[in-house]
Design an enzyme around this catalytic site. Structure first.
Site, short mmCIF file in Angstrom:
data_model
loop_
_atom_site.label_atom_id
_atom_site.label_comp_id
_atom_site.label_asym_id
_atom_site.label_seq_id
_atom_site.Cartn_x
_atom_site.Cartn_y
_atom_site.Cartn_z
N CYS A 41 37.23 45.61 43.51
CA CYS A 41 35.95 45.98 44.09
C CYS A 41 36.08 46.36 45.56
CB CYS A 41 34.98 44.81 44.00
SG CYS A 41 34.80 44.17 42.35
N ARG A 47 41.76 51.48 44.87
CA ARG A 47 41.78 50.06 44.50
C ARG A 47 41.42 49.85 43.02
NH1 ARG A 47 40.78 46.25 48.77
NH2 ARG A 47 39.49 45.10 47.32
N TRP A 96 34.77 46.49 39.91
CA TRP A 96 35.75 46.32 38.84
C TRP A 96 35.24 45.12 38.05
CZ3 TRP A 96 39.76 42.75 37.50
CH2 TRP A 96 40.75 43.28 36.66
N ASN A 152 32.09 40.86 46.31
CA ASN A 152 33.41 40.78 45.68
C ASN A 152 33.71 39.31 45.42
OD1 ASN A 152 33.68 43.49 46.06
ND2 ASN A 152 35.18 43.34 47.72
N GLY A 153 34.28 39.01 44.27
CA GLY A 153 34.60 37.61 43.96
C GLY A 153 33.90 37.17 42.69
N GLU A 202 61.28 45.32 36.90
CA GLU A 202 60.46 46.23 37.70
C GLU A 202 60.40 47.63 37.05
OE1 GLU A 202 58.38 45.89 39.88
OE2 GLU A 202 58.19 47.82 40.90
N LYS A 233 56.94 49.36 35.85
CA LYS A 233 56.50 50.69 36.30
C LYS A 233 56.15 51.55 35.10
CE LYS A 233 55.75 50.14 39.59
NZ LYS A 233 56.01 49.04 40.49
N GLU A 263 52.86 50.27 33.22
CA GLU A 263 51.57 50.32 33.91
C GLU A 263 51.04 51.73 34.09
OE1 GLU A 263 51.26 48.77 37.95
OE2 GLU A 263 53.31 49.33 38.36
N HIS A 269 70.08 37.01 21.84
CA HIS A 269 69.30 35.84 21.40
C HIS A 269 67.93 36.23 20.87
CE1 HIS A 269 72.39 33.24 22.99
NE2 HIS A 269 72.37 33.93 24.11
N LYS A 281 44.41 48.14 42.62
CA LYS A 281 45.47 48.09 43.62
C LYS A 281 45.58 46.70 44.23
CE LYS A 281 48.71 49.72 46.24
NZ LYS A 281 50.03 49.80 45.58
#
Ligand code: AGP
Length: 613
Positions: A2, A27, A74, A100-101, A486, A490, A493, A509, A608
């Site tokens: 947000c 964001r 969001w 926000n929150g 990583e 990438k 996402e 395994h 973000k």
């Protein structure tokens, strides 16, 4: 996540707020809205989806006024639809809130307010805040007192901005805990408020950050800061030096591609002023590391989320090998609830691009409460993770807009390496000649990054082949094992291809059962101390028909024979090799997502800066 923007001054607030919200688009959000006071009445426009919908709405039905607040949401509580979009009006229509929150006790409050006769117009937790302010508002006490009272009743972490037609000469903003920041910007007879600096950077460089439990009473001529249920305090003014031009896409199709290519510069910037190549020394005064502290440290916890946590995993090996201190890496969302064993001589080191990630901040607080020394490696200047630490390293990566973190991964790797040398030197566990050799190796890094990025076309060829894959397995060992994590992160996402990162030695395994002709296996096998072991694992995957792509050091014949494709990287001192090996994997993910025609910079469901738990 947000975003909030508010304006009070001589101009029409609507375009100023829309422009600020646009600058926070990176964001991530799923609805947007704006409220403006016009002729002493509050007018709200809001819509689900992208900001362009909101702009169209306003164009068809304009609202103009000198004071307003806006929000990109969001969704957490309630679907991302128009009725749940912020701003939220109270029942009288005279008070409006963006937030926000998460109001953790919102169900309780909703029941209480409903029993008092309040009708709710959304499914959000935020709406409880505006009804509470309305409950406490009276002409005598005013908006500030009503807001303050309401804030004492809500649980959780919040950034709240309030505006009222009863008092159209002010905006009230408040910060409780870590649900993203609140920054107040100073103009000439105009003032701004936002959740993040980029929203207002084009218009002002003078800002004040709210600390947790502070409120700002903002008029067109200035701001007063008050502790919630406490005294007024003097606002601290900071001058921000970020260049807004560097936040533009320039010659690149996407911010992510631009940011990948910025890594020569970002690494040069993170080295600048910290490495003394003549003396073979590292200097990081902001870390506040004394000889006494360096010799006392018995344990370091590194914490962070996502990409930042992967950087921490590489950092563990760097610090253990160079400074000889045991390091544990804990994902921040786990660490905060793990009741960690922390003694006086423990350091908790948080890594965060945004410096506002709720879980990371909570992990830092957990460390603080248990008496650890708190350090951070942070990109966003002035962010909470920077301000609450006892010492910090600024990544110097510049604004990172693409949701997928790239340059804010490689900078902390170099920072961790420098930190390890500094600690090792100060506690006497690193000898002079070794220190000088390690420092000297840093000299090579920007050029090696440049060589790697020049090979983008080779990566594009592999991307074309992999773009229709449904799954991918990334394997690595030792210091390059986190690079498998990583690389897979990438890919998943931004391309939505299911990808797993795995320690190569674990393959037999379980995951080896997945290997067949359809499964691309990306093996990170540079010439590091784990190379031979990696190669034998690659052979096992190949023997089962796996389609192997090896990331190998220039001249490695063995890899060339084994693989279907090779992503070549220049020879790099092994402790610094992850800074280089991650680059082709960033490019690979980028080109696959781009070939699939996806929204690379704003992938679905992602934000973000993750300021909720
Ligand atoms: C990286 O590509 C991600 N988008 C994500 O994992 C990110 O690194 C994580 O959310 C942590 O963010 P921070 O560095 O701002 O704390």
């Amino acid at each position: 996540m947000c975003g909030i923007v508010g304006y009070i001054g001589d101009e029409n607030a609507t375009p100023v707020i829309l422009d600020g919200l646009k600058r926070l688009e990176y964001r991530g959000y799923d609805s947007a809205g704006i409220a403006v006071i016009q002729d002493n009445k509050i007018f709200v426009r809001r819509d689900a989806g992208k900001l362009s919908h909101l702009s169209d709405l306003i164009q068809n039905d304009p609202i103009n006024g000198n004071i307003g607040i806006g929000h990109t949401r969001w969704a957490t509580h309630g679907e991302p639809n128009t009725r749940n979009a912020h701003p939220h009006l109270g029942s009288t229509g005279n008070i409006v809130v963006v937030h926000n929150g998460i109001v953790e006790n919102y169900l309780e409050l909703r029941e209480e307010l409903s029993a008092e006769g309040v009708i709710f117009n959304s499914d959000t937790d935020t709406e409880t805040i505006v009804h509470l302010i309305e409950r406490f508002y009276s002409k005598e006490q005013g908006l500030l007192a009503a807001t303050e009272k309401a804030l004492t009743l809500i649980r959780g972490a919040h950034a709240v901005v309030v505006m009222s037609s009863y008092e159209p000469d002010k905006i009230i903003a408040a910060r409780i805990g870590n649900a993203g920041g609140v920054v107040v910007g100073y103009g000439d007879n105009e003032m701004y408020v936002a959740s993040d600096i980029p929203a207002i950077l084009e218009r002002t460089r003078q800002v004040t950050f709210l600390e947790p439990r502070q409120m700002a009473i903002i008029s067109s001529t200035g701001v007063k800061i008050k502790v919630i249920e406490g005294e007024y305090v003097q606002p601290q003014i900071h001058i921000v030096s970020w260049d807004p031009i560097s936040a533009e896409k320039g010659e690149y199709r996407h911010f992510m591609q631009k940011e990948i290519h910025e890594q020569v510069r970002s690494i040069n910037d993170t080295l600048a002023g910290r490495v003394d190549f003549d003396e073979g020394m590292i200097r990081i005064p902001e870390l506040n590391l004394t000889k006494d502290l360096a010799s006392r440290i018995e344990k370091i916890y590194i914490t962070g989320c996502g990409t930042a946590a992967h950087a921490g995993m590489v950092g563990k090996i760097m610090i253990e090998r160079i400074a000889k201190i045991p390091v544990t890496v804990e994902i921040a969302s786990e660490f905060r609830y793990s009741d960690p064993i922390i003694q006086d001589n423990t350091v908790v080191l948080a890594i965060s691009q945004s410096g506002e990630t709720a879980d990371t901040l909570a992990a830092m607080e957990e460390g603080r409460a248990k008496g650890a020394t708190i350090w951070s490696i942070v990109n966003a200047i002035g962010s909470q993770a920077m301000r609450i630490a006892d010492g910090y390293i600024s990544m110097q990566s510049g604004p990172e807009i693409g949701v997928a973190s790239t340059k804010a991964f490689t900078s902390p790797l170099v920072d961790l390496y420098m930190m390890a040398i500094l600690i090792g030197h100060m506690r006497g566990s690193l000898g002079e000649s070794e220190r000088k050799r390690l420092v000297n190796d840093l000299r090579l890094v920007p050029d090696l990054i440049g060589q790697c990025l020049d090979r983008e076309q080779d990566v594009l060829l592999v991307a074309e082949e992999l773009k229709d894959a449904r799954n991918a397995l990334y394997l690595g060992r030792g210091i390059n094992m986190p690079i498998a994590y990583e690389g897979a992160l990438k890919l998943k996402e931004i391309s939505y291809i299911h990808a797993e990162g795995y320690p190569a030695g674990e393959m037999k395994h379980g995951p080896i059962a997945l290997v067949d002709r359809e499964l691309p296996v990306v093996a990170i096998a540079p010439k590091d101390p784990w190379w031979e072991k990696m190669i034998s694992q690659v052979e096992q995957a190949k023997a089962r028909g796996g389609s192997v792509i090896i990331l190998a050091t220039d001249g490695d014949q063995r890899s060339a024979e084994l693989a279907k494709h090779v992503l070549w990287v220049p020879d790099t001192p092994w402790l610094l090799s992850p800074v280089i090996t991650v680059l082709p994997l960033q490019l690979l993910a980028y080109h696959i997502a781009s070939l699939r025609g996806l929204d690379v910079d704003q992938p679905r469901n992602l934000a973000k800066s993750v300021t909720v738990e």
